[in-house]
Design an enzyme around this catalytic site. Structure first.
Site, mmCIF file in Angstrom:
data_model
loop_
_atom_site.group_PDB
_atom_site.id
_atom_site.type_symbol
_atom_site.label_atom_id
_atom_site.label_comp_id
_atom_site.label_asym_id
_atom_site.label_seq_id
_atom_site.Cartn_x
_atom_site.Cartn_y
_atom_site.Cartn_z
ATOM 1 C CD GLU A 1 -2.078 1.515 2.845
ATOM 2 O OE1 GLU A 1 -2.318 2.685 3.183
ATOM 3 O OE2 GLU A 1 -2.092 0.555 3.643
ATOM 4 C CG ASP B 1 -0.067 6.913 -1.177
ATOM 5 O OD1 ASP B 1 -1.193 7.330 -1.478
ATOM 6 O OD2 ASP B 1 0.804 7.641 -0.660
ATOM 7 C CG ASP C 1 -5.636 1.424 3.303
ATOM 8 O OD1 ASP C 1 -5.523 2.575 2.838
ATOM 9 O OD2 ASP C 1 -5.787 1.195 4.524
ATOM 10 C CD GLU D 1 -3.494 4.260 -1.522
ATOM 11 O OE1 GLU D 1 -3.653 5.472 -1.720
ATOM 12 O OE2 GLU D 1 -3.192 3.791 -0.390
#
Length: 235
Positions: A51, A55, A123, A126
């Site tokens: 994650e 991101d 989450d 990502e």
């Protein structure tokens, strides 16, 4: 060498929904593994690290796309569009469309309540981006991101995607066990037909951000947006 760890159901879903065949399937399995599952199964790896990577990859892909697509837009407008596209509700909605939640691994206490939670799905989205980046490079991650979020970019530019920064800030503080932030009017100026307001958002007496607007609500949203910027809450 291919690493095969997915069950047939997840493998078929990956090919159909993600449009990608992983060389290292353990990366996708990790992306689909919630912390609660990893806590109950010590050999499993939770998706938090993926994650973190995803991101950054996601933000970079969208930023580069905006830079190339809208050469005349100023930095402030590009930032607002990116924020609308990569915000938690937008990513969670794409995760629902893809069916990511149905294929995640959860601990016993989280399986029912967490499978459709915005923060969990965002989450995981990502994390999938991070897994694609590690397995197929930037091209694979970019292809997926733009396929899933490309239409949102134009919608956000036209103001059709609204970001509730106040709610995002409050939820972020609540996840840290903190109380709700307070908003205070700092400045009110201009004639009645051109009134401008400046609002500050405070947490435990500390100023987190300020924002201007044509009304108090608009100024509060801008103050919350500023408070959410990395440089304002990195400490």
């Amino acid at each position: 060498m291919a690493v095969s760890v997915l069950d047939p159901g997840r493998r078929a879903w990956c090919a159909e929904a993600l449009g990608y065949e992983f060389r290292d399937e353990s990366l996708l399995l990790e992306a689909l593994t919630h912390t609660t599952y990893a806590n109950e199964h010590p050999r499993a790896r939770a998706n938090e690290r993926l994650e973190f990577l995803g991101d950054s990859v996601l933000g970079m892909v969208i930023a580069a796309h905006l830079y190339e697509r809208y050469p005349d837009l100023p930095e402030g407008e590009l930032t607002k569009i990116r924020a609308a596209v990569v915000c938690e509700p937008s990513l969670a909605e794409r995760a629902r469309v893809l069916g990511i939640g149905r294929h995640m691994r959860f601990g016993r206490g989280e399986a029912v309540s967490g499978r459709d939670r915005d923060s969990t799905l965002s989450d995981a989205f990502e994390a999938v981006v991070g897994a694609l980046y590690l397995d197929g490079g930037l091209e694979a991650a970019q292809r997926f991101v733009l396929r899933e979020l490309g239409q949102l970019v134009e919608a956000a530019r036209q103001g059709l995607v609204r970001v509730d920064y106040k709610t995002q800030l409050q939820e972020q503080l609540q996840r840290q066990g903190a109380a709700a932030p307070q908003y205070r009017l700092l400045v009110e100026e201009g004639p009645a037909h051109l009134r401008r307001f400046q609002v500050g958002v405070y947490f435990e007496g500390r100023l987190l951000g300020t924002g201007w607007g044509r009304n108090k609500k608009e100024a509060e949203q801008e103050a919350a947006r500023q408070a959410l910027m990395p440089e304002h809450h990195s400490g």
